[in-house]
Scaffold this motif. Sequence first.
Motif, PDB file in Angstrom:
ATOM      1  N   GLN A   1      -7.805 -86.089  38.110  1.00  0.00           N
ATOM      2  CA  GLN A   1      -8.754 -87.199  38.251  1.00  0.00           C
ATOM      3  C   GLN A   1      -8.481 -88.621  37.855  1.00  0.00           C
ATOM      4  N   SER A   2      -7.224 -88.550  36.913  1.00  0.00           N
ATOM      5  CA  SER A   2      -6.882 -90.040  36.399  1.00  0.00           C
ATOM      6  C   SER A   2      -6.371 -90.811  37.642  1.00  0.00           C
TER       7      SER A   2
ATOM      8  N   ALA B   1      -7.888 -83.278  34.450  1.00  0.00           N
ATOM      9  CA  ALA B   1      -7.929 -84.259  33.929  1.00  0.00           C
ATOM     10  C   ALA B   1      -6.817 -85.181  34.401  1.00  0.00           C
TER      11      ALA B   1
ATOM     12  N   ARG C   1     -10.524 -88.459  29.973  1.00  0.00           N
ATOM     13  CA  ARG C   1     -10.706 -87.122  30.749  1.00  0.00           C
ATOM     14  C   ARG C   1     -10.209 -86.210  29.855  1.00  0.00           C
TER      15      ARG C   1
ATOM     16  N   SER D   1     -13.203 -85.315  27.484  1.00  0.00           N
ATOM     17  CA  SER D   1     -14.267 -85.121  28.270  1.00  0.00           C
ATOM     18  C   SER D   1     -14.262 -83.706  28.633  1.00  0.00           C
TER      19      SER D   1
END
Length: 479
Positions: free
Chosen positions: A450-451, A447, A431, A434
């Motif tokens: 979202q993990s 990031a 993430r 990205s």
Amino acid sequence: MHAAAPSRPGTPPPGSWAALWALCLGFFMILVDSTIVAVAVPSIMASLGTDIATTVWASSAYLLAFAVPLLITGRLGDSLGPKRVYMAGLVVFTLSSLACGLAGTIGLLIAARVVQGLGASLMNPQTMAIITRLFPAQRRGAALGMWGAVAGAATLAGPLLGGLLVGTLGWEWIFFVNVPLGMLALVLAWRLVPDLPRTARALDVPSVVLSAAAMFLVVFAIQEGQRYGWGRITGLVTIPGMLAVGVVLLAVFVIRQHRLGGRGALMPLSLFAQRNFTLAAIAISTMGLAMTSMFLPLMVYLQDGRGLDAMRASLLIVPVAVLSGILAPVVGRVIDRIDARLVAVPSMLLLAGATAALGWLMAIDATLGLMLVPLSLIGLANAGIWSPLSTTATRGLAAEVAGAGAGVYNTTRQTGAVLGSAGIAALMEARLGSLATAGDPAAFSMAMGQSLLLPAIAVAGGAVAAMFLRPGHDRVAGQ
């Protein structure tokens, strides 16, 4: 210490609760060390001059060494006596904790954590096996409620205690603190834990090699996949190849257990003939994954994204640990009288939802006060999971397979924990790459948030497995 005195049917032997309390101290220590490194990662990186991917192996190495031998250490408890194996593991764990604190390089720290994990592996299945053998099925819920309270509180308290120690004394003290506690736990175990009858079991060396090799290959591939672009490592060695070989070896291991049957299988397949044992093992593996993977992105976010020091970051975990520790014994006292699904399924769904909500709040840089809401719900949910699952899993186990059953059950939990540690590190790196987070605090927060979808989705899957548990049990006899 003499063998436990006989008691009336349905009543645990005298001294059983004292033995449980003695075991819980050691059990607490080994589970705290599963998550305590998460909060110390930034300090270890700075002190030892390493990167996050290498530092995470200080956690993954412990979890891997913890998980791989659990099948054999469960059987060792059957053959040598659970008290003897537990105390041997406690000595190894305590001495290696001292070595961890004294390590001057990341390589030495990882090596000491491997030995520490081996000690934990010797201890862990013995705690559950002793409870299963001391407490009759109709009274086991309260005992496993206490065991579950310790399990839940320990995994959640790891980051809290780690933050306090790192912020005041330094990261080394997350390991040094185990030395006096380990000595106390050893004395209590010697004095209070009874010697239980042994059941001789042959140990199949090929099975040990197969399971260890399969676990190492799979976890290494997941852990290091992002670093090598999910491609070639060197020569003919590739990440997909390691995964494939690991899965094949796991299949060969299962086939061998089937062929061994009653002649010394490390993992008696008859255990999985019991529906509740199988479903509870699946569900607890998702809990192992969630509890190990949840706190690394949170702690990195709070320290690197929000600028908190380790101590202030860890204080956010207080409501999680407190609620879990207070409520889990209450759940244990009632779980013997009700359908476990009525507690386990809603709790796991609540945990999944609260974890996803926490990730969303991290992604938008919400106030820390608002984050306390999902964190409190995580503590509430955690209290309703450990005891119902462990009680349901062990109700049908005969005494002669208590060690093997505890080994298999805890192997599934620790396998989830290993994969959670490896998977969350890979997902965080993915993430971060990205979203191109360099110099962008908002992207960094997104990031990390979202993990947390990884543990949320895993626990939701565990809730589905728990839905199919059923009241009552079919007794699993020895092999």
